[in-house]
Design an enzyme around this catalytic site. Structure first.
Site, PDB file in Angstrom:
ATOM      1  N   ILE B  72      38.502 -29.471   7.847  1.00 56.41           N
ATOM      2  CA  ILE B  72      38.239 -29.779   6.441  1.00 56.41           C
ATOM      3  C   ILE B  72      36.724 -29.829   6.229  1.00 56.41           C
ATOM      4  O   ILE B  72      36.221 -29.433   5.182  1.00 56.41           O
ATOM      5  CB  ILE B  72      38.878 -31.140   6.051  1.00 56.41           C
ATOM      6  CG1 ILE B  72      40.371 -31.202   6.411  1.00 56.41           C
ATOM      7  CG2 ILE B  72      38.652 -31.443   4.564  1.00 56.41           C
ATOM      8  CD1 ILE B  72      41.249 -30.174   5.790  1.00 56.41           C
ATOM      9  N   GLY B  73      36.032 -30.317   7.231  1.00 50.01           N
ATOM     10  CA  GLY B  73      34.576 -30.406   7.108  1.00 50.01           C
ATOM     11  C   GLY B  73      34.143 -31.617   6.321  1.00 50.01           C
ATOM     12  O   GLY B  73      33.090 -31.615   5.681  1.00 50.01           O
ATOM     13  N   CYS B 131      31.213 -36.587  14.356  1.00 48.69           N
ATOM     14  CA  CYS B 131      30.464 -35.517  13.693  1.00 48.69           C
ATOM     15  C   CYS B 131      29.120 -35.281  14.382  1.00 48.69           C
ATOM     16  O   CYS B 131      28.604 -36.142  15.082  1.00 48.69           O
ATOM     17  CB  CYS B 131      30.292 -35.832  12.217  1.00 48.69           C
ATOM     18  SG  CYS B 131      30.216 -37.569  11.873  1.00 48.69           S
ATOM     19  N   GLY B 267      48.754 -40.813  10.968  1.00 46.13           N
ATOM     20  CA  GLY B 267      47.941 -39.732  10.417  1.00 46.13           C
ATOM     21  C   GLY B 267      48.773 -38.586   9.899  1.00 46.13           C
ATOM     22  O   GLY B 267      49.406 -38.663   8.838  1.00 46.13           O
TER      23      GLY B 267
HETATM   24  C1  LIG Z   1      43.440 -33.261   7.675  1.00 51.78           C
HETATM   25  C2  LIG Z   1      42.811 -34.347   8.495  1.00 51.78           C
HETATM   26  C3  LIG Z   1      41.634 -34.941   8.064  1.00 51.78           C
HETATM   27  C4  LIG Z   1      41.017 -35.950   8.810  1.00 51.78           C
HETATM   28  N1  LIG Z   1      39.867 -36.535   8.358  1.00 51.78           N
HETATM   29  C5  LIG Z   1      39.290 -37.537   9.070  1.00 51.78           C
HETATM   30  C6  LIG Z   1      38.106 -38.195   8.601  1.00 51.78           C
HETATM   31  O1  LIG Z   1      37.598 -37.908   7.513  1.00 51.78           O
HETATM   32  N2  LIG Z   1      37.549 -39.168   9.380  1.00 51.78           N
HETATM   33  C7  LIG Z   1      38.097 -39.541  10.579  1.00 51.78           C
HETATM   34  O2  LIG Z   1      37.567 -40.426  11.243  1.00 51.78           O
HETATM   35  N3  LIG Z   1      39.235 -38.959  11.031  1.00 51.78           N
HETATM   36  C8  LIG Z   1      39.831 -37.962  10.316  1.00 51.78           C
HETATM   37  N4  LIG Z   1      40.996 -37.364  10.787  1.00 51.78           N
HETATM   38  C9  LIG Z   1      41.568 -37.818  12.072  1.00 51.78           C
HETATM   39  C10 LIG Z   1      42.739 -38.775  11.871  1.00 51.78           C
HETATM   40  O3  LIG Z   1      42.345 -39.961  11.221  1.00 51.78           O
HETATM   41  C11 LIG Z   1      43.378 -39.124  13.224  1.00 51.78           C
HETATM   42  O4  LIG Z   1      42.417 -39.748  14.043  1.00 51.78           O
HETATM   43  C12 LIG Z   1      43.920 -37.906  13.956  1.00 51.78           C
HETATM   44  O5  LIG Z   1      44.492 -37.006  13.051  1.00 51.78           O
HETATM   45  C13 LIG Z   1      44.951 -38.261  15.024  1.00 51.78           C
HETATM   46  O6  LIG Z   1      46.078 -38.896  14.468  1.00 51.78           O
HETATM   47  P1  LIG Z   1      47.443 -38.125  14.053  1.00 51.78           P
HETATM   48  O7  LIG Z   1      47.794 -37.248  15.232  1.00 51.78           O
HETATM   49  O8  LIG Z   1      48.419 -39.198  13.787  1.00 51.78           O
HETATM   50  O9  LIG Z   1      47.103 -37.323  12.861  1.00 51.78           O
HETATM   51  C14 LIG Z   1      41.608 -36.370  10.035  1.00 51.78           C
HETATM   52  C15 LIG Z   1      42.807 -35.770  10.455  1.00 51.78           C
HETATM   53  C16 LIG Z   1      43.413 -34.774   9.707  1.00 51.78           C
HETATM   54  C17 LIG Z   1      44.694 -34.163  10.196  1.00 51.78           C
END
Ligand SMILES: Cc1cc2nc3c(=O)[nH]c(=O)nc-3n(C[C@H](O)[C@H](O)[C@H](O)COP(=O)(O)O)c2cc1C
Ligand SMILES: Cc1cc2nc3c(=O)[nH]c(=O)nc-3n(C[C@H](O)[C@H](O)[C@H](O)COP(=O)(O)OP(=O)(O)OC[C@H]3O[C@@H](n4cnc5c(N)ncnc54)[C@H](O)[C@@H]3O)c2cc1C
Ligand code: FES
Lengths: 261, 305
Positions: B72-73, B131, B267
């Site tokens: 997503i960036g 990041c 997530g």
């Molecule tokens: C689409 C997307 C966007 C994410 N954006 C962030 C973010 O902005 N900041 C962050 O710390 N983690 C971000 N994550 C990571 C999630 O918070 C989480 O740590 C990670 O997806 C692992 O958990 P999950 O397998 O349950 O999704 C993002 C994950 C996804 C899939």
């Protein structure tokens, strides 16, 4: 929302029509909106799949017209009557109906892109924006099998013009070959859905003939509700070169002139 | 008596241990149509930066077996719009609001942390250290203990009120060394894991499937790695841990708690079933009753080895 499958009918080797009972979705649906459908309860495929809502009825049935594109849609095609699918919807912003519809409207479909255009035609007619003969559907595809729902448009009294790339049905050529001469004689509002390349060409023609055009876009989606920012498309911005808008909530229908192709 | 579900993460009082993970729950409002946000222990909002950020060009997501890659960036509305337009909605609910923050250099983090410290409606800050640090040649803050310590100390010294959660990146050789560095430099809690860097290629076109080429892997595919990391870190530090990575159901969540997490975050599962967190909560309650455990805190780190 858990929904029961009423029928899942094969139309030809690549296309199917799924009817499910989904009262809440049928009650709220607007032309151009979509649903996110969970094709199985396992982890592969993991994500839901987006599909336009093709038809719906007061009784609560909704219908999806779909193409076998890969893993998910193949699994979907195996569902039998009585099975339960989980559906999220209705989602997104559909077509905007101009209230003064003096001119004829042109609906432009690229194969499966016809799916959200049928409810649009129905709505235009039932809301008396236009009479059926003021609507023309231009349907294009690679081959005869890709021309779908012609019967349904015919039943509404809408005029249908067909073209295929291999000439197996209707005129031989691209749907823009049908569109260009029509716009040349009378610039009419255009509503289009289909592959991105086709939409881009349609948008370009409409720009040339200075006629409004709404396009329904596709993008890979994870959430479908605006939370993940995964489905963005580049659009014109007021104070910047561009902005990203989410196809799932600012769209899927956009004004063609706002899209940066 | 129903089991006791309150947990305390470094002073953040959660009415239950199930949070929504950053980036997967938008600003809360996107999901309010699909579930009652009051039922969540807390919401970690999308990674916030001082200024609005446009993010990466599409395609930004691609599905992989039992997972997905995202690039997503870090698109977000920026601090000002967040405080004016997004936070007021969230504060209508009885749930802890945790702000995930990021920056391109230490100064960015420090500025936004300072601004947020005075915002009463916020329960805590979560530092996204996955990041790149542009001042250090783009190496990620979270992959080098020295860079991480510098960042955590700088942010910690600005906070007077808010607990600081450091969200660890799994893209490291030794997660324990990084966790200890975070603890030493003043973190109040840890959350782990963020996504694992991955890649997918379209073999027909020989192009990467993501415009950014690489992306973060999330979903059930990463769950065992995340559980292992939480378990290792829980052995090595005293800080409370929020466990996440691939949680799809209550059993997945329980694994984290037994491994040593005091809370969990959901997530990718939100995308598939928006009500996942509530289903997990129900499953958790049922498990505690069946196991005759009165307080969820008793379960934390109870792994029998
Ligand atoms: C689409 C997307 C966007 C994410 N954006 C962030 C973010 O902005 N900041 C962050 O710390 N983690 C971000 N994550 C990571 C999630 O918070 C989480 O740590 C990670 O997806 C692992 O958990 P999950 O397998 O349950 O999704 C993002 C994950 C996804 C899939
Ligand atoms: C708003 C919207 C409405 C749609 N309406 C319809 C419809 O009415 N009928 C229909 O047949 N198809 C429709 N599609 C396309 C449909 O979602 C894809 O064909 C389907 O997701 C393919 O899944 P698969 O598992 O069979 O294919 P796979 O190729 O195995 O899918 C892999 C991944 O790519 C994504 N993907 C693949 N192709 C597309 C695509 N063209 N657009 C978006 N994502 C894609 C999938 O979602 C999935 O995450 C629509 C797409 C969108 C965005
Ligand atoms: S699909 Fe998640 S924001 Fe559009």
């Amino acid at each position: 929302m858990k929904c029961r499958v009423i029928t899942n009918k094969q139309l030809n080797p690549r296309y199917y029509k799924l009817t499910v009972l989904a009262k809440e979705i049928a009650d709220q649906a607007q032309p151009g909106q979509f649903v996110m459908l969970q094709v199985n309860s396992g982890f592969d495929p993991l994500l839901r799949r987006p599909f336009a809502i093709h038809r719906w009825w007061d009784g609560g049935e909704i219908e999806i017209l779909y193409q076998i594109a890969g893993k998910g849609t193949r699994l979907l095609s195996q569902l039998c009557a009585g099975a339960v699918v989980d559906i999220l919807g209705p989602l997104g912003k559909g077509f905007s109906l101009p209230l003064t519809g003096v001119r004829p409207f042109l609906l432009v479909a690229g194969s499966i892109g016809v799916a959200p255009l049928l409810p649009l035609a129905q709505d235009l007619i039932s809301k008396q924006v236009l009479t059926p003969n003021q609507i023309t559907l231009l349907a294009g595809g690679k081959s005869q099998a890709d021309i779908l729902a012609v019967q349904e448009f015919g039943d509404l009294g809408v005029r249908v013009k067909i073209c295929t790339e291999d000439g197996s049905f209707g005129q031989k050529g691209l749907v823009t070959d049908l569109l260009a001469p029509l716009l040349q004689t009378a610039p009419s509002p255009v509503f289009a859905c289909g592959p991105t390349g086709m939409l881009k060409a349609v948008a370009e023609l409409c720009r040339q003939y200075q006629t409004p055009c709404q396009v329904s876009l596709e993008a890979a989606m994870a959430c479908g509700v605006g939370a993940c920012q995964g489905c963005v498309v580049k659009t014109q911005a007021e104070h910047a070169d561009f902005k990203f808008q989410r196809v799932c909530c600012e769209g899927p229908v956009f004004e063609a002139e706002k899209v940066i192709w | 008596m129903p089991p006791q579900l309150n947990v305390n993460i470094a002073g953040i009082k959660l009415k239950n241990p199930v949070l929504a993970a950053s980036g997967t729950f938008g600003y809360g409002e996107e999901y309010s149509r699909w579930l009652d946000l009051n039922q969540l222990g807390g919401i970690v909002v999308k990674g916030l930066s001082l200024n609005p950020h446009q993010g990466n060009p599409p395609p930004r997501i691609v599905e992989t077996p039992a997972g997905m890659l995202n690039a997503i960036g870090l698109e977000n509305v920026g601090l000002k719009v967040f405080l004016e337009e997004k936070l007021p909605f969230l504060t209508r609910f009885d749930t802890a609001v945790i702000i995930n923050i990021w920056g391109k250099e230490v100064a960015d983090y420090v500025t936004i942390a300072k601004e947020l410290d005075s915002v009463r409606e916020i329960a805590g800050l979560e530092l996204n250290v996955s990041c790149p640090n542009i001042k250090k040649g783009g190496i990620s803050f979270g992959t080098n203990p020295d860079l991480l310590m510098e960042l955590v100390q700088a942010v910690r010294s600005q906070l007077t009120r808010l607990p600081l959660i450091v969200k660890l990146s799994p893209n490291v050789t030794d997660i324990v060394a990084i966790a200890i560095a975070a603890e030493k430099s003043g973190a109040d809690a840890l959350s782990l894991i963020n996504t694992l860097i991955g890649m997918a290629i379209d073999v027909k076109t020989r192009r990467p499937r993501l415009a950014n080429i690489t992306g973060g892997l999330s979903g059930p595919a990463i769950h065992p790695i995340a559980v292992r990391m939480v378990w290792q870190v829980a052995q090595a530090v005293k800080l409370p841990i929020i466990g996440l990575g691939g949680i799809m159901n209550s059993s997945d969540a329980l694994e984290f708690i037994i491994a040593g997490a005091r809370a969990v975050a959901v997530g990718t599962a939100n995308f598939i079933t928006p009500q996942t967190s509530i289903e997990i909560l129900n499953g958790l309650r049922q498990y505690l009753v069946e196991q005759k455990i009165e307080d969820v805190n008793e379960l934390v780190g109870s792994l029998a080895v």
